[in-house]
Design a protein around this motif. Structure first.
Motif, short mmCIF file in Angstrom:
data_model
loop_
_atom_site.label_atom_id
_atom_site.label_comp_id
_atom_site.label_asym_id
_atom_site.label_seq_id
_atom_site.Cartn_x
_atom_site.Cartn_y
_atom_site.Cartn_z
N LEU A 529 -45.55 8.09 42.26
CA LEU A 529 -44.50 7.08 42.30
C LEU A 529 -43.21 7.67 42.86
O LEU A 529 -42.83 8.80 42.52
N LEU A 530 -42.53 6.92 43.70
CA LEU A 530 -41.26 7.38 44.25
C LEU A 530 -40.22 7.56 43.15
O LEU A 530 -39.45 8.51 43.15
N THR A 531 -40.23 6.64 42.19
CA THR A 531 -39.32 6.73 41.05
C THR A 531 -40.15 6.69 39.77
O THR A 531 -40.95 5.76 39.59
N PRO A 532 -40.02 7.66 38.89
CA PRO A 532 -40.80 7.64 37.64
C PRO A 532 -40.50 6.38 36.83
O PRO A 532 -39.37 5.88 36.82
N VAL A 533 -41.52 5.87 36.17
CA VAL A 533 -41.36 4.70 35.30
C VAL A 533 -41.14 5.21 33.88
O VAL A 533 -42.02 5.86 33.31
N ILE A 534 -39.98 4.93 33.31
CA ILE A 534 -39.66 5.35 31.95
C ILE A 534 -40.06 4.23 31.00
O ILE A 534 -39.61 3.09 31.14
N ILE A 535 -40.91 4.55 30.04
CA ILE A 535 -41.45 3.54 29.12
C ILE A 535 -41.10 3.92 27.69
O ILE A 535 -41.35 5.05 27.25
N SER A 536 -40.51 2.98 26.96
CA SER A 536 -40.23 3.16 25.53
C SER A 536 -41.43 2.65 24.74
O SER A 536 -41.92 1.54 24.99
N LEU A 537 -41.88 3.44 23.79
CA LEU A 537 -43.06 3.10 23.02
C LEU A 537 -42.75 3.21 21.53
O LEU A 537 -41.90 4.02 21.13
N PRO A 538 -43.44 2.42 20.70
CA PRO A 538 -43.36 2.68 19.26
C PRO A 538 -43.83 4.10 18.98
O PRO A 538 -44.64 4.66 19.74
N LYS A 539 -43.36 4.69 17.90
CA LYS A 539 -43.61 6.10 17.67
C LYS A 539 -45.09 6.44 17.56
O LYS A 539 -45.52 7.51 17.97
N ASN A 540 -45.90 5.53 17.01
CA ASN A 540 -47.33 5.84 16.91
C ASN A 540 -47.99 5.85 18.29
O ASN A 540 -48.85 6.70 18.58
N GLU A 541 -47.58 4.94 19.19
CA GLU A 541 -48.11 4.95 20.55
C GLU A 541 -47.58 6.15 21.33
O GLU A 541 -48.33 6.79 22.08
N TYR A 542 -46.31 6.43 21.15
CA TYR A 542 -45.71 7.60 21.80
C TYR A 542 -46.43 8.88 21.38
O TYR A 542 -46.74 9.74 22.22
#
Length: 666
Positions: A529-542
């Protein structure tokens, strides 16, 4: 049956502690609830090594009287319940009097506290339920508790703890829930010397949500405020277009306590029906306030499950409150569009071949008898087909893959150029061409054969070999005849002279992509990806994703830990559209959580199920005839494409005899 023994006090306390203290996060939860009940408006939590080696919780609450400090560590000692009638309307988070007794039974605990009515504080140390120190000390109002070496005297429990990162993430999840449930308290979370959470404590719920989930999540929210039959609803729900593949972002708080409520979740999802995509789940941060006497919170050791005297008012309030909020959100959207003079997007018109960016305007009108070949239509002005720059592994044996300009659909360009071959032969020996004959299959076949022989005489051996392959391929292709598409979902083709084949285009295309992804597995074929995709996740998914970054890289995902519940996606598998990354990662994380005991690399091919499903043509999508025919030919010739990755059949065949039986012909 053996002799009945009365357990020693220390053993009994260890057993009882096991019901309350499962891991460091359990300690944090119990102690923080005590701080909140003490009226604190500023709480700081610090941990090291996932909370196993060190936990420190500091609050500015009311503190504990010096004479009551030793009693606070006794089992069933509490300041929140005095008689049985108090259990009918519990308004505090803690009430059993088991927290401190359970913690000190399995750890080394130090408390420094000062009550607002006293001039000096108290220092108290206890280890394995044995008092070590009890003396006066100077300290500000409030309480500080330090817990060291959790489970140091219970090795059997220690070996079941997870890695420090996982335990730390579990604690972060507890802090997130408490920050969302008490926006009036300023929470600070320090993890291994680094501050990872800071809330303002200004009482603004949206501000707390911003601190926990970030700006992107906050931008998707719709406020909800509703009262019905004594049940008060307030908080935020997500806009319907931002649904998630799971329920991990549904946060329900009843009287300030985070709970898992099936009733509230069902009401929320019912209210979203007709507004949200099928298979997507809404997210929310919803506070529900009901009379304390109408709820029983004493049904679960961790108090995350509750029981209602009557569930109907809860369901109705959440359902109608959500519906009202959605309607207000739609009205607000219309008003903002009108005020800004924004022209809404026009409804997409049915695809016209002439409007395709690949189509070429014809210099001369084509006779109705001639069917334009795909190769001519998708060529440049010089009549040359677009060159495929993909690696050879992506190219089918006789077809050329080109990416469609229309979203996530694909089309396939035929290499066969019948008309071009015939025109060349016509220029050389003036043999008849397909343009000058009626639309008769037998005559066309004869013309093709005659022109084929003429071409052999006029060309070199190399050219002959190439044209032989093309003509033979043409005869092979004619085994399937395109009949149409039903309901924009099912391809219908005639196979030979006595069979009709029905194909689920989504299931078939999904399987084709899945097989390609399996071949590319571990070979580094990914989209950077040209620009990284920053994703916020619940702590259990993270936690699930960060623990399996190495395994995910074998499936052509390049993911970095961005810290504080966020990940940075820098590369994804081929064929996956960038706008579906967040949902795909959430789905993968949810699967990792549910398959946590079965995530060996060889058993994780379900990751490609998700990728293939999202990249494949969807039922209802507008598709080219050539595209559908290519899918049909692949299904017909590839024995491995009989079921989609989820187990649904890809095709079925109806014979001429079976059809005639339906009409009574046989």
């Amino acid at each position: 049956m053996g002799k009945i023994n009365v357990l020693d006090k220390s053993i009994a306390e260890l057993i009882a502690a096991g019901e309350v203290v499962e891991r460091p996060a359990s300690v944090i939860k119990e102690l923080l609830e005590n701080s909140i009940d003490a009226g604190a408006d500023a709480i700081t939590v610090e941990i090291k090594n996932g909370g196993v080696r060190y936990i420190r919780i500091t609050d500015n609450g009311s503190g504990i009287l010096s004479e009551d400090v030793p009693k606070a560590f006794l089992r069933h000692a509490t300041s929140k319940v005095s008689d049985a009638s108090d259990l009918d309307s519990i308004s505090t988070l803690g009430f059993r009097g088991e927290a401190l007794a359970s913690v000190c039974a399995v750890a080394k605990v130090q408390m420094l506290t000062k009550h607002e009515s006293e001039n000096t504080g108290t220092l108290y140390e206890i280890s394995a339920s044995e008092q070590l120190k009890y003396e006066a000390a100077g300290c500000p109002k409030g309480t500080t508790i330090i817990v060291r070496d959790l489970f140091y005297n219970v090795p059997a429990r220690m070996k079941f703890l997870k890695k420090d990162v996982a335990e730390g993430n579990a604690i972060a999840n507890i802090l997130d829930k408490l920050a969302l449930s008490h926006s009036e308290i300023a929470f600070t979370f320090i993890r291994d010397g680094k501050k990872v959470l800071q809330t303002s404590g200004d009482g603004d719920l949206k501000s707390a949500i911003y601190s926990v989930y970030g700006r992107e999540f906050v931008s998707k929210l719709i406020p909800i405020e509703y009262v019905l039959d004594g049940v008060e609803i307030r908080g935020y729900i997500t806009k319907p277009e931002y649904g998630r593949p799971n329920r991990n972002m549904q946060n329900f708080f009843i009287n300030g306590r985070f709970v898992k409520s099936v009733t509230a979740a069902k009401a929320l999802e019912e209210a979203f029906k007709g507004s949200i995509m099928v298979g997507k789940m809404p997210s929310c941060v919803m506070h529900i306030k009901i009379p304390f006497e109408s709820i029983d919170v004493n049904v679960h050791p961790a108090k995350v499950e509750v029981r209602f005297i009557n569930e109907r008012p809860i369901f109705d309030a959440v359902y109608h409150g959500t519906k009202t909020a959605l309607l207000k959100g739609d009205e607000a959207k219309k008003i903002s569009l009108n005020n800004a003079d924004i022209i809404p997007h026009k409804t997409q018109q049915p695809f016209s071949f002439e409007s395709s960016p690949y189509a070429v305007k014809q210099e001369k009108p084509v006779q109705p008898a001639l069917k334009i070949s795909q190769t001519e239509s998708f060529s440049d002005k010089n009549g040359k087909a677009e060159e495929n720059e993909e690696p050879e592994i992506f190219i089918p044996k006789t077809k050329q893959f080109v990416q469609s300009a229309y979203g996530n659909s694909e089309k396939y360009e035929s290499n066969l150029k019948d008309e071009e071959i015939i025109n060349k032969s016509n220029a050389k020996n003036e043999s008849i061409t397909l343009k000058n004959i009626p639309d008769n299959v037998e005559i066309k076949e004869k013309v093709k054969e005659e022109n084929f022989i003429a071409n052999i005489k006029q060309t070199s051996n190399d050219e002959t070999e190439i044209r032989c392959e093309n003509i033979c391929d043409d005869f092979e292709e004619e085994q399937l005849k395109y009949l149409g598409e039903a309901f924009s979902a099912y391809i219908i083709v005639q196979k030979g002279n006595d069979k009709i084949m029905f194909i689920d285009k989504h299931a078939a295309h999904e399987r084709i992509i899945y097989e390609r992804l399996l071949k590319e597995k571990g070979r580094g074929y990914m989209q950077i990806l040209l620009t990284p995709v920053i994703i916020s996740l619940p702590k259990n998914e993270y936690n699930a994703v960060t623990e399996n970054i190495g395994k995910l890289s074998e499936y052509n995902f390049e993911i970095d830990d961005f810290g504080n519940g966020k990940i940075a996606v820098r590369g994804i598998p081929q064929y996956v559209e960038h706008y579906g990354i967040e949902d795909m990662i959430a789905e993968i994380a949810d699967n990792l959580i549910s398959k946590k005991n079965d995530i060996n690399t060889e058993q994780m091919d379900w990751i490609f199920h998700s990728a293939a499903c999202r990249a494949a043509i969807k039922a209802g999508d507008s598709s080219y005839e050539q595209e559908l025919m290519e899918i049909a030919k692949t299904v017909d010739t590839n024995e491995s494409i009989r079921y989609c990755p989820h187990g649904r059949p890809v095709r079925f065949i109806l014979t001429k005899r079976e059809l005639e039986k339906q009409f009574g012909r046989v």
